[in-house]
Design an enzyme around this catalytic site. Sequence first.
Site, PDB file in Angstrom:
ATOM      1  N   GLU A 458       0.823  -1.217   0.000  1.00  0.00           N
ATOM      2  CA  GLU A 458       0.000   0.000   0.000  1.00  0.00           C
ATOM      3  C   GLU A 458       0.857   1.267   0.000  1.00  0.00           C
ATOM      4  O   GLU A 458       0.520   2.268   0.628  1.00  0.00           O
ATOM      5  CB  GLU A 458      -0.970   0.015   1.192  1.00  0.00           C
ATOM      6  CG  GLU A 458      -1.878  -1.188   1.283  1.00  0.00           C
ATOM      7  CD  GLU A 458      -2.683  -1.427   0.008  1.00  0.00           C
ATOM      8  OE1 GLU A 458      -2.873  -0.477  -0.767  1.00  0.00           O
ATOM      9  OE2 GLU A 458      -3.104  -2.567  -0.209  1.00  0.00           O
ATOM     10  N   GLY A 459       1.942   1.230  -0.735  1.00  0.00           N
ATOM     11  CA  GLY A 459       2.830   2.384  -0.818  1.00  0.00           C
ATOM     12  C   GLY A 459       4.002   2.213   0.118  1.00  0.00           C
ATOM     13  O   GLY A 459       3.849   2.245   1.328  1.00  0.00           O
TER      14      GLY A 459
END
Length: 607
Positions: A458-459
């Site tokens: 997620e990043g």
Amino acid sequence: MSLRPTIDFLLYDWLGAPSLSERERFADHSRETFDAVLDTCERIARERYAPFNRLVDTEEPRFDGERVILPQATHEAQRAYAESGMLSAAQDYAIGGMQLPYTVEAAANAFFAMASVSMGSGLLTVGNANLLMAHGSEAQKRVFALNEFSGRWSGTMCLSEPQAGSSLSDVATRAVPDGDGFEADPLGPRYRLKGNKMWISAGEHELTENIVHLVLAKIPGPDGKLPPGVKGISLFIVPKKLVDTEGQLTGERNDVALAGLNHKCGWRGTTNTLLNFGEGKYPVRGGAGAIGYLVGQPGEGLRCMFHMMNEARIGVGMAATMLGMAGYHASLDYARNRPQGRPVGPAGKDPAQPPVRIIEHADVKRMLLAQKSYCEGALALALYCARLVDEQHTGAPDAADEARLLLEVLTPIAKSWPSEWCLEANSLAIQVHGGYGYTRDFPVEQYWRDNRLNMIHEGTHGIQAMDLLGRKVLMEQGRGLKALATRIDATVQRAIHVPELAAHANALSEALQAVGAATNAAWATGEPTQALANAVPYMQAFGHTVLAWIWLDVALTAQASPASAARTGRLRAMRFFFHYELPKIGAWLAVVSRRDLTCADMPEEAF
């Protein structure tokens, strides 16, 4: 040791969650209904999740050529979670939801994350459905989102590709109109997709009767070429099995095929997959490619997907927090029961004296206090962000806008800070166990392995840092950063009048000024290469300052509460953070302020 007292203190005493029932949306709720939700989730987590955490780690998902096989315990946990109603907890009564405040939903989900984050609960499914509720058509909400909220179907997000990783501008999955009447399909403009997606959590399984993939792809231009950059990305619903307009399965499989399972360091209870879209394993009548339905407008896919990504980022932060908390509880229990060594000083020189429990050693107390300060502080931050979500959705216009700004700035911190420091808590939990911590006789090594993912997905850490320094603190002329500084200063002003907290208030004020000065110094030349060269140290310092603020605010509530062991523990954890952690920001901010290019200018051949 139970998590519940900590949840209750943060939710009720600190955040004042029962006051939310004064708002029209939550008028049917009270502390009694909130407690009932917490009781239910705590019980399901204790009975259906915690006993099987080791099982799902050792019995990895496997593919038999037709189906992905998961332990029966995972099926039962999924069913229990869906039946609890938590998938639609925050949704309207009209669609079967509870209209529960997100603050309470987040607190309740903490029990599952601590019991077995690897088994999963509903993070991606809920995020997928929430995105469709915000950006989908009425038919897409009815057919796809509502079946996800019921637990009948599950959902994924399909962003990364093998050749592109986190670089979404390099997405190569193609989506072409499916025939002349592609715009007339009741479920949305119908396209045919071809491409590959990597790192898709829960991308293939038999836990639900269908899987709703949300897929980023590009629609070719008139010249047949894919548009460059992220502005050409569109978003599509690509179900594993085709459905009709009433949400019933048609009996036909969509052309979405499992290309492989990724075998992970941890978090093994959830499948992670490489998926092929439209490569012909499951040909769909009428053309080549997997059938997908456009969500929103062409070219606006990334804007829509950020709705799910931001939600997932806060969820990742909570997962990291609760893995750290699980390790803390395990190492605290071990330290209280493990006899080893003798105290420093004259009394410890007599070998005839029995060994003391290791919790009596100062260094073990240091490691336990560090864990407590990281994990309880991170939990408070996660619940604070959840409270901002409720404010954004139900507050007065000015308050809602301020909550939106604060969430923009805090989301990179809520995702990244627990991912780094609650992982460090897991490392310290192993250290407290000594050699035993490095074996599978105790759960702490699994907690570390499970948590190591959270700095990546997620990043990544670096992406979150560039988002924070390169975008979030600058957006809207720095309004979000100013709003955060105003709230921090308000806490400082309250605490400075409490003798026991005044010194900490002054330290926080100085830290806030240092972060502000470093922000300005980083951008003094206006050159992004220089400003962002040390984005991660900036994020570390920024995060530590935010956590110091959270701890000081929590301490104000604790200070006013009756004397108890829990009160002493919170105040000591706050004191530890200010004495041992906050001073670190000076070194981090020094390289930011100098725009130090030691790393950026390192010649490749010199490595």
